[in-house]
Design a protein around this motif. Structure first.
Motif, PDB file in Angstrom:
ATOM      1  N   PHE A 147       1.812   1.970  -0.261  1.00  0.00           N
ATOM      2  CA  PHE A 147       2.193   0.442   0.475  1.00  0.00           C
ATOM      3  C   PHE A 147       1.567   0.777   1.853  1.00  0.00           C
ATOM      4  O   PHE A 147       0.949  -0.357   2.383  1.00  0.00           O
ATOM      5  N   GLU A 148       1.808   1.680   2.411  1.00  0.00           N
ATOM      6  CA  GLU A 148       1.317   1.777   3.883  1.00  0.00           C
ATOM      7  C   GLU A 148      -0.015   1.764   3.976  1.00  0.00           C
ATOM      8  O   GLU A 148      -0.568   0.925   4.886  1.00  0.00           O
ATOM      9  N   GLU A 149      -0.651   2.344   2.990  1.00  0.00           N
ATOM     10  CA  GLU A 149      -2.288   1.895   3.154  1.00  0.00           C
ATOM     11  C   GLU A 149      -2.745   0.524   2.584  1.00  0.00           C
ATOM     12  O   GLU A 149      -3.763  -0.007   3.089  1.00  0.00           O
TER      13      GLU A 149
ATOM     14  N   TYR B  44      -0.954  -2.058   3.252  1.00  0.00           N
ATOM     15  CA  TYR B  44      -0.765  -2.666   4.504  1.00  0.00           C
ATOM     16  C   TYR B  44      -1.796  -2.611   5.482  1.00  0.00           C
ATOM     17  O   TYR B  44      -2.282  -3.547   6.192  1.00  0.00           O
ATOM     18  N   GLY B  45      -2.214  -1.242   5.739  1.00  0.00           N
ATOM     19  CA  GLY B  45      -3.031  -0.975   6.766  1.00  0.00           C
ATOM     20  C   GLY B  45      -4.441  -1.452   6.331  1.00  0.00           C
ATOM     21  O   GLY B  45      -5.163  -2.047   7.118  1.00  0.00           O
ATOM     22  N   ARG B  46      -4.875  -1.802   5.243  1.00  0.00           N
ATOM     23  CA  ARG B  46      -5.977  -2.253   4.727  1.00  0.00           C
ATOM     24  C   ARG B  46      -6.193  -3.846   4.988  1.00  0.00           C
ATOM     25  O   ARG B  46      -7.233  -4.208   4.937  1.00  0.00           O
TER      26      ARG B  46
ATOM     27  N   ALA C 126      -3.606  -6.244   6.022  1.00  0.00           N
ATOM     28  CA  ALA C 126      -2.829  -6.739   6.990  1.00  0.00           C
ATOM     29  C   ALA C 126      -3.493  -7.613   7.939  1.00  0.00           C
ATOM     30  O   ALA C 126      -3.332  -9.019   8.135  1.00  0.00           O
TER      31      ALA C 126
ATOM     32  N   ARG D 235      -3.518 -11.558   8.111  1.00  0.00           N
ATOM     33  CA  ARG D 235      -3.383 -12.203   9.350  1.00  0.00           C
ATOM     34  C   ARG D 235      -4.117 -13.594   9.621  1.00  0.00           C
ATOM     35  O   ARG D 235      -3.729 -14.467   9.882  1.00  0.00           O
TER      36      ARG D 235
END
Lengths: 191, 223
Positions: A32-34, A36-38, A40, A44
């Motif tokens: 999930f963190e990856e 999001y990181g890729r 987000a 936005r």
């Protein structure tokens, strides 16, 4: 033929996202963190094309990922991730726009948030980015969205059609009309 | 390892998610989930064809009886599949295609009703036609309710972003699946009965599906 060339995606979509989603569904927090990181930053930018003036876009990004988390089981393994994810982001963005109840002219995007569209970079010498932001803001929302998804996020028209819930031809027409309108706005502003 | 240029998850989002990273079973493809409705309804329609005694001008095992039923059942199942597709973000069929599919499904029911009337040679409804029609519509509507409940439940397990369309497709599907069985049971073949009363059950189920799905979906998203 010329039009076909100008509609080619700017960058190929990352093809390991389905594996990442599968790991995320299997309970891997790092996945999930990856994810999001890729994604987000792109999400936005996309939400900015949908949001009403004065909307906290950061809030929308977080709501989008919260919604993604809650409905992560609805992603079908092996399917492209981005249409799924952007369709959710679109829903969050449209809901926020409706609830804001404001249809006034959009705020001008901050300088570092402007999409890097090929046609925009050519025009950058003639216009400053704020004027360009204004030109983008007067485009019809659906066209602006299609233009952004194709030229900035690198979506194919098939993927745009999936996100917007229209046919591939309709997505092409929307992006093309938006591009023509954008050119007109830029030419008008340059006079 | 997350590369340096990747954004970290904000603290507020991390707090909202908490430790909720339990594994989830991904949904099956829409066509596989549609089979959950296919099997029970197929058994019912098949049993009606085989077991119902010959009645009226059209028997349950004849081409207009069985053939029309199978066709309606297939189209109903296709609408279930479309409703479940529409409920998956990024796979949705879109409003125009959903409307076209609804039109095709409803149009098929009306066309088959007309053909059945032609084949049967039935005359006008006669006395008590409205009372019989209303009872028939109520029975057909009741028969479609379980299919509607299952189809809407299957759709809501995903994330319908246009729940009204997803629900309407599920409702029309339930109507067609119910009619595919009910027109084997019903012994009235006059045009008014087939076009008004049988069709009204499908229409009510369609509207019910749209409303139900929208309401449940709004609640789920607001939670």
């Amino acid at each position: 033929m010329e039009q076909t060339t100008q509609y080619e995606a700017r960058e190929p979509p990352p093809d390991d996202l389905p594996d990442l989603m599968s790991r995320y569904q299997a309970g891997d927090e790092a996945a999930f963190e990856e994810l999001y990181g890729r994604l987000a930053r792109a999400v936005r930018g996309y939400l900015r094309t949908l949001a009403a003036p004065g909307t906290d876009v950061e809030d929308l990004v977080q709501n989008t990922f919260l919604q993604i988390h809650r409905s992560r089981r609805s992603y079908l393994p092996g399917e492209p991730v981005r249409p799924w994810l952007y369709a959710i982001a679109r829903h969050v963005g449209l809901m926020a726009r409706r609830s804001s109840g404001r249809r006034a002219r959009r705020e001008i995007q901050a300088e570092d948030e402007l999409p890097e569209v090929a046609v925009l970079s050519r025009a950058a010498g003639a216009l400053d980015r704020i004027a360009l932001g204004r030109a983008l803001r007067v485009l019809p929302p659906a066209g602006r969205e299609a233009l952004w998804l194709h030229h900035v996020a690198g979506f194919s028209f098939r993927e745009i059609a999936a996100v917007q819930g229209v046919s591939e031809t309709a997505a092409k027409v929307r992006a093309h009309r938006a591009l023509v309108a954008l050119r007109g706005e830029i030419a008008e502003a340059g006079k | 390892m997350i590369p340096r240029d990747h954004e970290p998850v904000p603290t507020a989002l991390r707090a909202a998610l908490g430790q909720d990273f339990a594994p989830v079973a991904p949904l099956s493809p829409p066509w596989k989930r549609a089979l959950r409705l296919a099997i029970p309804t197929l058994i019912l329609v098949g049993a009606a064809m085989l077991l119902l005694p010959p009645r009226g001008p059209i028997s349950a095992s004849s081409l207009p009886g069985a053939g029309f039923s199978v066709l309606e059942w297939l189209v109903g199942l296709t609408l279930v599949w479309l409703a479940l597709r529409e409920a998956v973000p990024g796979l949705g069929v879109g409003a125009r295609r959903a409307l076209a599919a609804l039109g095709a499904g409803i149009g098929l029911q009306l066309a088959l009703g007309f053909l059945l009337w032609q084949r049967s040679g039935a005359s006008l409804g006669g006395p008590h036609a409205a009372a019989h029609g209303a009872a028939c519509a109520a029975m057909e509507g009741a028969l479609g309710m379980p299919s509607l409940a299952i189809a809407v439940w299957l759709a809501l397990r995903a994330l319908p972003l246009r729940p009204c369309w997803s629900g309407a497709l599920a409702g029309a599907a339930a109507g067609l699946l119910a009619d595919s069985l009910w027109h084997l049971v019903c012994v009235r073949y006059d045009l008014e009965h087939l076009l008004v009363w049988h069709f009204s059950a499908t229409l009510v189920l369609t509207l019910l599906g749209a409303g139900w799905s929208s309401r449940r979906s709004r609640r789920a998203l607001a939670a």
